[in-house]
Scaffold this active site. Structure first.
Site, PDB file in Angstrom:
ATOM      1  N   ILE A 199      -0.807  12.466   8.947  1.00 19.20           N
ATOM      2  CA  ILE A 199      -2.097  12.784   8.333  1.00 19.20           C
ATOM      3  C   ILE A 199      -2.860  13.864   9.094  1.00 19.20           C
ATOM      4  CG2 ILE A 199      -2.310  10.503   7.271  1.00 19.20           C
ATOM      5  CD1 ILE A 199      -4.486   9.893   9.418  1.00 19.20           C
ATOM      6  N   TYR A 243     -11.899   5.127  22.235  1.00 21.57           N
ATOM      7  CA  TYR A 243     -11.370   4.629  20.969  1.00 21.57           C
ATOM      8  C   TYR A 243     -12.503   4.357  19.980  1.00 21.57           C
ATOM      9  CZ  TYR A 243      -9.482   1.321  17.588  1.00 21.57           C
ATOM     10  OH  TYR A 243      -9.146   0.678  16.423  1.00 21.57           O
ATOM     11  N   LYS A 292     -13.298   6.320  16.373  1.00 24.04           N
ATOM     12  CA  LYS A 292     -13.369   5.626  15.087  1.00 24.04           C
ATOM     13  C   LYS A 292     -14.740   5.826  14.428  1.00 24.04           C
ATOM     14  CE  LYS A 292     -10.499   3.368  13.531  1.00 24.04           C
ATOM     15  NZ  LYS A 292      -9.401   3.773  12.612  1.00 24.04           N
ATOM     16  N   THR A 321      -4.489   3.649  17.898  1.00 20.19           N
ATOM     17  CA  THR A 321      -5.054   2.335  18.185  1.00 20.19           C
ATOM     18  C   THR A 321      -4.942   1.889  19.642  1.00 20.19           C
ATOM     19  OG1 THR A 321      -2.969   1.269  17.563  1.00 20.19           O
ATOM     20  CG2 THR A 321      -4.632   1.531  15.830  1.00 20.19           C
ATOM     21  N   LEU A 340      -0.930  -2.990  10.367  1.00 23.66           N
ATOM     22  CA  LEU A 340      -1.649  -3.221   9.117  1.00 23.66           C
ATOM     23  C   LEU A 340      -0.847  -2.709   7.924  1.00 23.66           C
ATOM     24  CD1 LEU A 340      -4.153  -4.316   7.760  1.00 23.66           C
ATOM     25  CD2 LEU A 340      -5.320  -2.149   8.265  1.00 23.66           C
ATOM     26  N   TRP A 372      -9.953  -7.334  16.716  1.00 23.36           N
ATOM     27  CA  TRP A 372      -8.907  -8.152  17.343  1.00 23.36           C
ATOM     28  C   TRP A 372      -7.768  -8.444  16.367  1.00 23.36           C
ATOM     29  CZ3 TRP A 372     -11.298 -12.419  20.975  1.00 23.36           C
ATOM     30  CH2 TRP A 372     -12.318 -11.847  21.758  1.00 23.36           C
ATOM     31  N   ASP A 423     -14.833  -3.027  15.536  1.00 26.26           N
ATOM     32  CA  ASP A 423     -16.012  -3.610  16.188  1.00 26.26           C
ATOM     33  C   ASP A 423     -16.419  -2.804  17.416  1.00 26.26           C
ATOM     34  OD1 ASP A 423     -13.543  -4.438  17.327  1.00 26.26           O
ATOM     35  OD2 ASP A 423     -14.485  -6.141  18.322  1.00 26.26           O
TER      36      ASP A 423
END
Length: 283
Positions: free
Chosen positions: A39, A127, A131, A64, A13, A152, A104
């Site tokens: 971070i 995961y 999140k 991720t 990203l 996705w 999601d």
């Protein structure tokens, strides 16, 4: 000129923000890879914010790996929850709006219609749990936040399903792709542009929004569309399977409703159209 910090700048990203950021003449970027800014190193984060002035912090840094998270729970929570929460604290202290990305996988997949932002969360893997914990830490410490739950993600950058399928086609491999999960492929380029467009037009949106491309698909549908549109369908032996062994449990249904985002921020592309546009660009 708006000054924007982008963390995780060398990830999938982050790479999309780097690619598209140069198209916005009124936005100035400070791209930090995970090596340049860890971070989870809170002292390092404090030093950066004390030496630089930002208007926005786009946090594209994340753990991720859904499979590895099952055995690396502490690491997943350290990056996705604790570090995200600390970053939010620093943003709040410096009056910087924080833009963050979730998943999601905060949902358990028990619905049969698209998930709303207000639906009950119930992650079924580490995961997703990490999140969700990050979402909660951010919302507790900073009012000026924007969290996009997405699904996705793929692009021409890094390791993802899109790149894997094209690689397997080049190898003339045999592929068994599951039909048991229903979700929406999301072009990370679209998400990056959506965020930057919102910043450019001074969107006042805050809170949690869902962003994926429009429509729905199984992983088999996604693979078939990649191969068909790229003209590589005859290079692989593509098969449907109802069984796909994974360490992490996945929600069987994780289609996200984008009604709120479309109404309050802007339009979103259909997943097939977005995929075809990317293939036309890079294949």
């Amino acid at each position: 000129m708006k000054n924007i910090l982008v963390t995780g700048a060398n990830g999938q990203l982050g790479s999309c923000f780097r690619k598209h950021g140069k198209k916005y003449s009124n936005l100035s970027f400070d791209f930090k890879s995970s090596r340049e800014l860890d971070i989870s190193n809170f002292a390092e984060v404090d030093r950066l914010f004390s030496s630089q002035s930002y208007d926005f912090c786009i946090n594209a840094a994340a753990y991720t790996n859904v499979e590895k998270a099952e055995s690396e729970k502490e690491k997943a929570f350290q990056i996705n929850a604790e570090a995200a929460g600390k970053l939010a604290e620093v943003c709040a202290a410096n009056q910087v709006k924080m833009i963050h990305f979730s998943t999601d996988y905060v949902f358990d997949g028990s619905k049969t219609e698209p998930y709303l932002e207000t639906d009950e969360v119930n992650p079924i893997n580490i995961y997703g749990a990490s999140k969700l914990a990050g979402e909660r830490q951010i919302t507790e410490v900073i009012d000026e936040h924007l969290i996009f739950r997405t699904s996705w993600l793929y692009s021409e950058f890094g390791h993802n399903f899109f790149c894997t399928i094209l690689k397997k086609a080049a190898e003339r491999a045999s592929l068994n792709i599951t039909t048991t999960q229903l979700g929406t492929p999301t072009n990370a380029n679209d998400l990056a542009k959506y965020v930057l467009d919102g910043i450019q037009k001074d969107s006042c949106a805050t809170g949690i929004y869902h962003f994926s491309n429009l429509g729905q698909a199984t992983w088999y549908d996604f693979a078939e569309e990649i191969l068909n549109y790229s003209g590589k369908i005859d290079q692989v032996d593509l098969n449907k399977t109802g069984y796909f062994k994974t360490l992490a449990q996945r929600p069987e249904y994780s289609v996200l409703s984008k009604e709120k985002a479309i109404k309050e921020i802007g339009e979103i592309k259909d997943w097939r159209k977005s995929l075809q546009d990317l293939i036309d660009e890079v294949v």
